[in-house]
Design an enzyme around this catalytic site. Structure first.
Site, PDB file in Angstrom:
ATOM      1  CG  ASP A 168     -39.938 -58.410  -6.950  1.00 27.12           C
ATOM      2  OD1 ASP A 168     -40.389 -58.058  -5.941  1.00 27.12           O
ATOM      3  OD2 ASP A 168     -39.012 -59.177  -7.014  1.00 27.12           O
ATOM      4  CG  HIS A 220     -42.775 -60.589 -10.968  1.00 25.06           C
ATOM      5  ND1 HIS A 220     -42.767 -61.918 -10.569  1.00 25.06           N
ATOM      6  CD2 HIS A 220     -41.501 -60.424 -11.023  1.00 25.06           C
ATOM      7  CE1 HIS A 220     -41.720 -62.391 -10.209  1.00 25.06           C
ATOM      8  NE2 HIS A 220     -40.641 -61.442 -10.522  1.00 25.06           N
TER       9      HIS A 220
END
Length: 343
Positions: free
Chosen positions: A144, A290
């Site tokens: 993400d 991430h």
């Protein structure tokens, strides 16, 4: 960006930083010769991580303290600065652990509880995924908050070396800033998803604001890749409400959640990231890491250890779309991402 003093007077002319130059914000703030407090609008979850790591005090300004914001974007920077100058104690101070979610834990959990039945209904319809089938040794690795150099490129190189495909949920601001990285993700055979334009807390937005965030990000992804916008969507923080989830499904989006994560946004250390993913992952898992949102060097260092450990357990990496297809083989779903070609 606008900087004001303790009396609310402008200290320096307002300056604009394109997303591609966001790293320069720290140097700009440090150039005033004394500590500066940074304030971000509540719809912006992109900047706080990098500023906090740099030692800058960051606060969030919420709608109840601000004039009406436009349908897309923030109130002017000077307004944010003067609200903080008058009412800093009322603005939550952000940290790495919670980011712009700071102080919203009760709201987040209430949204989880209220949305449980909607998640179940949409999962049965193939419009929501938390995990895949537990009887298949397949897992989906997701990233993400990118794209963000150099971390996205480093992660892509590691994935290539292991011949692993992943799904990247991208923030529109950064897609617009780094379209070449987004296209590189596609060209290397990975899957793309939508993670809103500016990483807001979704339940706080109106339906029109939410639609604008998703639509603009889809358009940026399509422009970067020359393909149709992906229909996989991940809500920032997993924030949700029944209305938000239903609205997303009505626009053709499939919400992707997760059941295993590395807590890497909080920079807990490489070993903690590896341990968290290893402990939480099993057959069918959707793993959350991430590639953007701040310093992701720990994630990069942890990734080979994560891949080695999960592969040694006989788990096979697939894309989110594959998990959806095997979980709902009879569901006729439109393509959730563009065709990809292996590099």
């Amino acid at each position: 960006m606008e900087v004001v003093d303790a009396d609310g007077r402008t200290v320096a002319p307002a300056v604009r930083f394109p997303a591609r130059r966001a790293a320069e914000i720290v140097g700009h703030l440090n150039g005033f010769g004394e500590p500066v407090v940074a304030v971000v609008d509540s719809t912006n979850g992109v900047l706080d991580g990098g500023l906090t790591v740099a030692g800058i005090e960051v606060h969030r300004a919420d709608p109840q303290l601000l004039p009406d914001r436009p349908p897309f974007g923030s109130v002017p920077a000077g307004v944010l600065a003067r609200v903080a100058q008058r009412d800093l104690d009322r603005l939550p101070r952000l940290d790495l652990a919670d980011g712009t979610l700071r102080g919203r834990g009760d709201d987040l959990n209430a949204g989880f509880a209220a949305s449980a039945d909607t998640v179940t209904e949409l999962t049965a319809a193939g419009r929501c995924l938390t995990h895949g089938r537990r009887d298949r040794d397949e897992i989906a690795l997701t990233f993400d908050d990118g794209p963000l150099p150099p971390y996205t490129g480093q992660i892509l190189d590691i994935l290539d070396s292991y011949q692993v495909k992943a799904t990247f949920f991208c923030v529109g601001l950064l897609v617009d800033a780094y379209p070449e990285i987004v296209d590189e993700i596609r060209r290397r055979g990975h899957e793309l998803g939508n993670h809103t334009w500016s990483h807001p807390f979704l339940p706080e937005l109106s339906r029109a604001e939410s639609d604008e965030q998703v639509q603009r990000t889809g358009e940026a992804l399509a422009a970067a890749t020359g393909t149709a916008p992906p229909t996989l969507f991940r809500p920032p923080y997993g924030g949700r409400s029944p209305q938000a989830l239903t609205g997303l499904a009505e626009t053709g989006m499939t919400t992707v959640l997760w059941d295993a994560l590395g807590w890497d946004w909080a920079l807990p250390g490489v070993d903690r990231i590896v341990e968290s993913v290893s402990t939480g992952t099993g057959p069918g898992s959707v793993v959350l890491l991430h590639d953007g949102g701040g310093d992701r060097s720990q994630t990069v260092a942890a990734l080979p250890k994560i891949l080695d450990g999960l592969l040694d357990r006989g788990l096979r990496f697939v894309t989110v779309d594959h998990l959806l297809a095997t979980s709902h083989p009879t569901q006729a779903r439109p393509a959730t991402s563009q065709p990809v070609e292996a590099r």
